[in-house]
Design an enzyme around this catalytic site. Sequence first.
Site, PDB file in Angstrom:
ATOM      1  N   GLU A 140     -33.598 -23.320  -8.428  1.00  0.00           N
ATOM      2  CA  GLU A 140     -33.062 -22.495  -7.345  1.00  0.00           C
ATOM      3  C   GLU A 140     -34.031 -20.966  -7.351  1.00  0.00           C
ATOM      4  OE1 GLU A 140     -29.087 -21.653  -7.915  1.00  0.00           O
ATOM      5  OE2 GLU A 140     -28.725 -23.668  -8.686  1.00  0.00           O
ATOM      6  N   MET A 210     -25.857 -27.343  -1.922  1.00  0.00           N
ATOM      7  CA  MET A 210     -24.841 -26.558  -2.483  1.00  0.00           C
ATOM      8  C   MET A 210     -24.362 -25.737  -1.273  1.00  0.00           C
ATOM      9  SD  MET A 210     -26.916 -25.236  -6.029  1.00  0.00           S
ATOM     10  CE  MET A 210     -28.689 -25.245  -5.461  1.00  0.00           C
TER      11      MET A 210
END
Length: 473
Positions: A140, A210
């Site tokens: 991320e 996500m």
Amino acid sequence: MAKLLLVTGLALLLNAQLGSAYNLICYFTNWAQYRPGLGSFKPDDINPCLCTHLIYAFAGMQNNEITTIEWNDVTLYKAFNDLKNRNSKLKTLLAIGGWNFGTAPFTTMVSTSQNRQTFITSVIKFLRQYGFDGLDLDWEYPGSRGSPPQDKHLFTVLVKEMREAFEQEAIESNRPRLMVTAAVAGGISNIQAGYEIPELSKYLDFIHVMTYDLHGSWEGYTGENSPLYKYPTETGSNAYLNVDYVMNYWKNNGAPAEKLIVGFPEYGHTFILRNPSDNGIGAPTSGDGPAGPYTRQAGFWAYYEICTFLRSGATEVWDASQEVPYAYKANEWLGYDNIKSFSVKAQWLKQNNFGGAMIWAIDLDDFTGSFCDQGKFPLTSTLNKALGISTEGCTAPDVPSEPVTTPPGSGSGGGSSGGSSGGSGFCADKADGLYPVADDRNAFWQCINGITYQQHCQAGLVFDTSCNCCNWP
């Protein structure tokens, strides 16, 4: 026409034999074990019949090699992978990275061919040693948060080399190929900076998008965590902050729909309203709402903590434009998901032919069934049913923990459960649920199927019968 009917019949038969066309991919977090009392969650608490894939989050990295993070990860790995003994179709993956892990170790690892090879070799050895079926890359994000622009391409290179190495290892070991998946961004700028979508999609087995944390207190106004559609007044880049837009962006930019897995959050985001009477979408806020008694993180409540808030007199509103609920009470505001929004999103997922659903995280659902009066794992079960996941030949656990032996009034301190059945008999004629302990405000009885369990609130909290929750005295 007869040929067409025959082909259709074969397809239906094949689908019946193989089970659902959809996947339900469930994350488990290795820090859930540290939550107090009823919130504590370990692999043994997972119902192995609900999901098609379970992902253990997270592993770490040292010197370009995959490593454990928690002191007892190896023990938990065994319990996690032993769940496959109760569901022969279940697949398990190990996730590496996560938000708190940052980008620097990934950037170093992908920077040279030698470093990537070191990593891939260590991953194969590690996954085989502990019995996982694949790796989930949770970087991320490539090209953001301190990761340089070249990492966008190097991430593709890593995934390609990993897939090729996994294929080669499968041939040499005569074992099923290890899977490679990735958890990827939902923010459009992060997607553009981080992923060569068509190329990356060739090598990944699944792409876990996500599609949550789309709004939060960092914006300074209320917003939904995971809205299906945009709010009518949203314009510009704000109109991209919804599940429908994000998933179609991935699909329209080269990812096959059947590899795209839609993210479903089993938690909500909380806010403090600047003015309690201004409590709709887009209302001004002054920061995070208070931490929940179990997850203990400001601005964040597990679904089971959300149920406590709803039962304490909060006002619930269904946001029809975004197909998700929100709730408020005094100056606290909550954007979340529930059984209804999960059902609506699951139907939308099927209409759009996406590959399935991913949940973050199974330990945030009402896994004991004690908080929401909706049974155990109500959100995960909703997706399991909506996606037609077969539970044939699977053995579900009977109860989530061992019954307590302490009789009422003995004043037992310490942990949240233990011992064996027998003891109090308090729950013999009681409905499932939570009940106060007469002379110990920190403790409460949990009744499941007539069996008695004694639980304790976190230190400093007391059991509050007005909400059936642990609260400040």
